[in-house]
Design a protein around this motif. Structure first.
Motif, PDB file in Angstrom:
ATOM      1  N   GLY A 355      21.523 -87.567  -3.258  1.00 16.83           N
ATOM      2  CA  GLY A 355      20.244 -86.873  -3.268  1.00 16.83           C
ATOM      3  C   GLY A 355      20.169 -85.727  -2.278  1.00 16.83           C
ATOM      4  N   VAL A 356      21.328 -85.160  -1.903  1.00 20.44           N
ATOM      5  CA  VAL A 356      21.379 -84.037  -0.959  1.00 20.44           C
ATOM      6  C   VAL A 356      21.216 -82.733  -1.726  1.00 20.44           C
ATOM      7  CG1 VAL A 356      22.822 -82.787   0.691  1.00 20.44           C
ATOM      8  CG2 VAL A 356      22.818 -85.287   0.667  1.00 20.44           C
ATOM      9  N   LEU A 357      20.283 -81.908  -1.287  1.00 22.35           N
ATOM     10  CA  LEU A 357      20.037 -80.636  -1.956  1.00 22.35           C
ATOM     11  C   LEU A 357      21.251 -79.726  -1.839  1.00 22.35           C
ATOM     12  CD1 LEU A 357      16.361 -79.873  -0.852  1.00 22.35           C
ATOM     13  CD2 LEU A 357      17.160 -80.814  -3.039  1.00 22.35           C
ATOM     14  N   GLN A 358      21.473 -78.934  -2.897  1.00 24.44           N
ATOM     15  CA  GLN A 358      22.599 -78.013  -2.927  1.00 24.44           C
ATOM     16  C   GLN A 358      22.095 -76.585  -3.107  1.00 24.44           C
ATOM     17  OE1 GLN A 358      25.667 -79.781  -5.707  1.00 24.44           O
ATOM     18  NE2 GLN A 358      24.112 -81.376  -5.740  1.00 24.44           N
ATOM     19  N   PRO A 359      22.839 -75.611  -2.605  1.00 25.69           N
ATOM     20  CA  PRO A 359      22.387 -74.220  -2.709  1.00 25.69           C
ATOM     21  C   PRO A 359      22.432 -73.717  -4.148  1.00 25.69           C
ATOM     22  CG  PRO A 359      24.616 -74.290  -1.870  1.00 25.69           C
ATOM     23  CD  PRO A 359      24.144 -75.723  -1.930  1.00 25.69           C
ATOM     24  N   ALA A 360      21.668 -72.672  -4.390  1.00 25.87           N
ATOM     25  CA  ALA A 360      21.628 -72.091  -5.731  1.00 25.87           C
ATOM     26  C   ALA A 360      22.871 -71.279  -6.033  1.00 25.87           C
ATOM     27  CB  ALA A 360      20.389 -71.214  -5.876  1.00 25.87           C
ATOM     28  N   SER A 361      23.586 -70.847  -4.990  1.00 24.70           N
ATOM     29  CA  SER A 361      24.753 -69.987  -5.173  1.00 24.70           C
ATOM     30  C   SER A 361      25.877 -70.426  -4.246  1.00 24.70           C
ATOM     31  CB  SER A 361      24.390 -68.535  -4.867  1.00 24.70           C
ATOM     32  OG  SER A 361      25.546 -67.713  -4.808  1.00 24.70           O
ATOM     33  N   PRO A 362      27.135 -70.263  -4.671  1.00 24.10           N
ATOM     34  CA  PRO A 362      28.256 -70.562  -3.777  1.00 24.10           C
ATOM     35  C   PRO A 362      28.520 -69.458  -2.753  1.00 24.10           C
ATOM     36  CG  PRO A 362      29.098 -69.793  -5.871  1.00 24.10           C
ATOM     37  CD  PRO A 362      27.609 -69.897  -6.031  1.00 24.10           C
ATOM     38  N   MET A 363      27.668 -68.454  -2.720  1.00 29.80           N
ATOM     39  CA  MET A 363      27.790 -67.354  -1.766  1.00 29.80           C
ATOM     40  C   MET A 363      26.555 -67.336  -0.878  1.00 29.80           C
ATOM     41  SD  MET A 363      30.653 -66.066  -3.029  1.00 29.80           S
ATOM     42  CE  MET A 363      30.979 -64.314  -2.853  1.00 29.80           C
ATOM     43  N   ARG A 364      26.750 -66.982   0.393  1.00 30.28           N
ATOM     44  CA  ARG A 364      25.623 -66.821   1.311  1.00 30.28           C
ATOM     45  C   ARG A 364      25.863 -65.583   2.158  1.00 30.28           C
ATOM     46  NH1 ARG A 364      26.011 -69.791   6.757  1.00 30.28           N
ATOM     47  NH2 ARG A 364      28.247 -70.178   7.063  1.00 30.28           N
ATOM     48  N   SER A 365      24.827 -65.082   2.798  1.00 27.10           N
ATOM     49  CA  SER A 365      24.963 -63.854   3.574  1.00 27.10           C
ATOM     50  C   SER A 365      24.608 -64.108   5.032  1.00 27.10           C
ATOM     51  CB  SER A 365      24.069 -62.746   3.004  1.00 27.10           C
ATOM     52  OG  SER A 365      22.711 -63.128   3.055  1.00 27.10           O
ATOM     53  N   SER A 366      25.210 -63.316   5.911  1.00 28.73           N
ATOM     54  CA  SER A 366      24.994 -63.434   7.351  1.00 28.73           C
ATOM     55  C   SER A 366      25.170 -62.061   7.984  1.00 28.73           C
ATOM     56  CB  SER A 366      26.010 -64.400   7.976  1.00 28.73           C
ATOM     57  OG  SER A 366      26.024 -65.652   7.334  1.00 28.73           O
ATOM     58  N   THR A 367      24.601 -61.898   9.174  1.00 26.96           N
ATOM     59  CA  THR A 367      24.808 -60.695   9.966  1.00 26.96           C
ATOM     60  C   THR A 367      25.473 -61.094  11.276  1.00 26.96           C
ATOM     61  OG1 THR A 367      22.863 -59.611   9.007  1.00 26.96           O
ATOM     62  CG2 THR A 367      23.729 -58.710  11.067  1.00 26.96           C
ATOM     63  N   LEU A 368      26.607 -60.487  11.576  1.00 26.57           N
ATOM     64  CA  LEU A 368      27.388 -60.858  12.743  1.00 26.57           C
ATOM     65  C   LEU A 368      27.002 -60.027  13.959  1.00 26.57           C
ATOM     66  CD1 LEU A 368      29.006 -62.022  10.235  1.00 26.57           C
ATOM     67  CD2 LEU A 368      30.996 -61.977  11.758  1.00 26.57           C
ATOM     68  N   ILE A 369      27.674 -60.278  15.075  1.00 21.08           N
ATOM     69  CA  ILE A 369      27.308 -59.721  16.366  1.00 21.08           C
ATOM     70  C   ILE A 369      27.311 -58.188  16.384  1.00 21.08           C
ATOM     71  CG2 ILE A 369      29.678 -59.847  17.213  1.00 21.08           C
ATOM     72  CD1 ILE A 369      28.563 -60.525  19.981  1.00 21.08           C
ATOM     73  N   ASP A 370      28.151 -57.582  15.564  1.00 20.67           N
ATOM     74  CA  ASP A 370      28.243 -56.121  15.529  1.00 20.67           C
ATOM     75  C   ASP A 370      27.276 -55.497  14.538  1.00 20.67           C
ATOM     76  OD1 ASP A 370      29.446 -57.073  13.267  1.00 20.67           O
ATOM     77  OD2 ASP A 370      31.377 -56.080  13.583  1.00 20.67           O
TER      78      ASP A 370
END
Length: 402
Positions: A355-370
């Motif tokens: 019963g663990v929720l799963q993301p809608a997409s196998p891709m995710r976005s992030s912003t790194l230190i730079d």
């Protein structure tokens, strides 16, 4: 003490541990390196979370990531707590011998750090740039990481590059197992290192160095350790692989409670696990970094399941960085590699059963230190966009046999 509440066969929709769903192998040998983020494996063992899923876990402490790699390849270990980048390096044959590998799930995000010698850390704190500091001395400074293609190598290289330092040309990168790093810093062999905890807390407690940045400040909620195995293990033992994934998911869910982490810190301090006093483990496991405060993202083990999904974009990030640093030939199909390694379908089965929720997409976005945004859509373009990078593929990364 934790008592599982949602892990009886009757309470898991669509899952049973008899008949065709029974694990093909019931005793599973898991390796780990003595780090705070091996906590899910230790919790799963101590709490006997595998019992409901028809498996028993045996844990085997390893002296280095090279040992984890070798025993996974040989079959001496069924699965392991492993660096994300170790799995991808072995798949590509650039972190030692080649083997077809699998990521079953992500075990944690964040929780690593970079420590410098007291001299460099004090100068950096005084506002002197690291590039200026290193250039002022005629020698080539030495920085350690834990495996040639591993997460710590990539965090160290990324951070040095943001300081205007080429991590392969301007300094000397070396591989050292985490438990040896504080002593190497004290002896003057190293000027700094990137590794997991509690080996930064140890260096500070022993007066050998200072933590200057946490990995969650480099990439907030970055992927770190994974549950890894060979792909042929999944092919031959799909039910056991699913049962193991479910067991570790339950352990990760348990660890997101900070009170449970306090209890786990006591277990981790035992001689069979990390073998260091709980006060060196617990604070940073809870996000307390003393003078650095608690502003960096906390080590996450579950986050409602958002931590554990084996995102393709996470694997692609490592491939893009290998391309950036000249480790990956141009003819490698990065998308195909990520799809082969990350076992998204098996994870979906395990998570759905719990019963663990799963993301809608196998891709995710992030912003790194730079300030650069990563979403997995163009790993080649991402790699090409960095000013500091290797000019071309320079071959293998060495085998990391330390």
């Amino acid at each position: 003490m934790f008592h599982p509440t949602a892990s009886t066969p009757e309470s898991l929709p669509g899952y049973r541990i008899t008949g065709s769903d029974a694990p093909e192998k019931t005793v599973l040998k898991l390796g780990f390196v003595p780090l705070s983020d091996c906590a899910p494996l230790v919790a799963a063992k101590v709490l006997d979370l595998g019992r409901t899923h028809g498996i028993e876990i045996e844990l085997y402490r390893q002296p280095s990531w090279a040992a984890v790699r070798d025993k996974l390849i040989s079959g001496e270990l069924d699965a392991a707590h492993a660096l994300y980048g170790l799995v991808y390096g072995v798949e590509l044959g650039i972190g030692g011998p080649q083997a077809d590998m699998a990521v079953l799930m992500t075990l944690n995000q964040n929780g690593q750090a970079i420590t410098l010698s007291n001299r460099l850390a004090e100068a950096l704190q005084a506002g002197i740039g690291l590039r200026e500091l290193l250039a002022a001395e005629s020698r080539r400074h030495v920085f350690a990481q834990t495996f040639p293609t591993g997460t710590h190598a990539m965090w160290l290289y990324y951070w040095l590059a943001t300081q205007g330092i080429h991590p392969l040309d301007d300094v000397k990168p070396v591989v050292i197992p985490p438990p040896q790093m504080s002593d190497a810093l004290a002896s003057g062999v190293l000027d700094g290192y990137c590794a997991g905890e509690p080996w930064h807390a140890v260096a500070e407690a022993e007066g050998h160095g200072r933590t200057v940045i946490r990995s969650g400040e480099i990439w907030p909620d970055h992927p770190e350790k994974v549950l890894a195995c060979r792909r042929d293990f999944v092919a031959r033992h799909p039910n056991a692989a699913r049962a193991l994934t479910m067991t570790l998911l339950e352990a990760c869910r348990w660890l997101d409670d900070l009170e449970h982490r306090r209890e786990a810190a006591g277990w981790l301090s035992g001689p069979g696990y990390i073998g260091r006093a709980s006060p060196l483990i617990m604070p940073r496991l809870l996000g307390d970094y003393g003078r650095l405060g608690n502003t960096a993202p906390l080590m996450r083990f579950f986050g409602g399941g958002s931590v554990n999904y084996p995102y393709l974009s996470d694997g692609l990030w490592f491939l893009g960085q290998y391309r950036r640093w000249g480790l990956l030939p141009d003819d490698v199909d990065m998308q195909a590699v990520a799809r082969a390694i990350n076992q998204t379908a098996l994870y979906d089965e395990a998570a759905s059963a719990l019963g663990v929720l799963q993301p809608a997409s196998p891709m995710r976005s992030s912003t790194l230190i730079d300030g650069r945004r990563w979403d997995g859509s163009d790993p080649q373009g991402y790699a090409d966009g960095f000013e500091i990078r290797a000019d071309a593929c320079v071959g293998g990364a060495g085998d990391g046999r330390r």
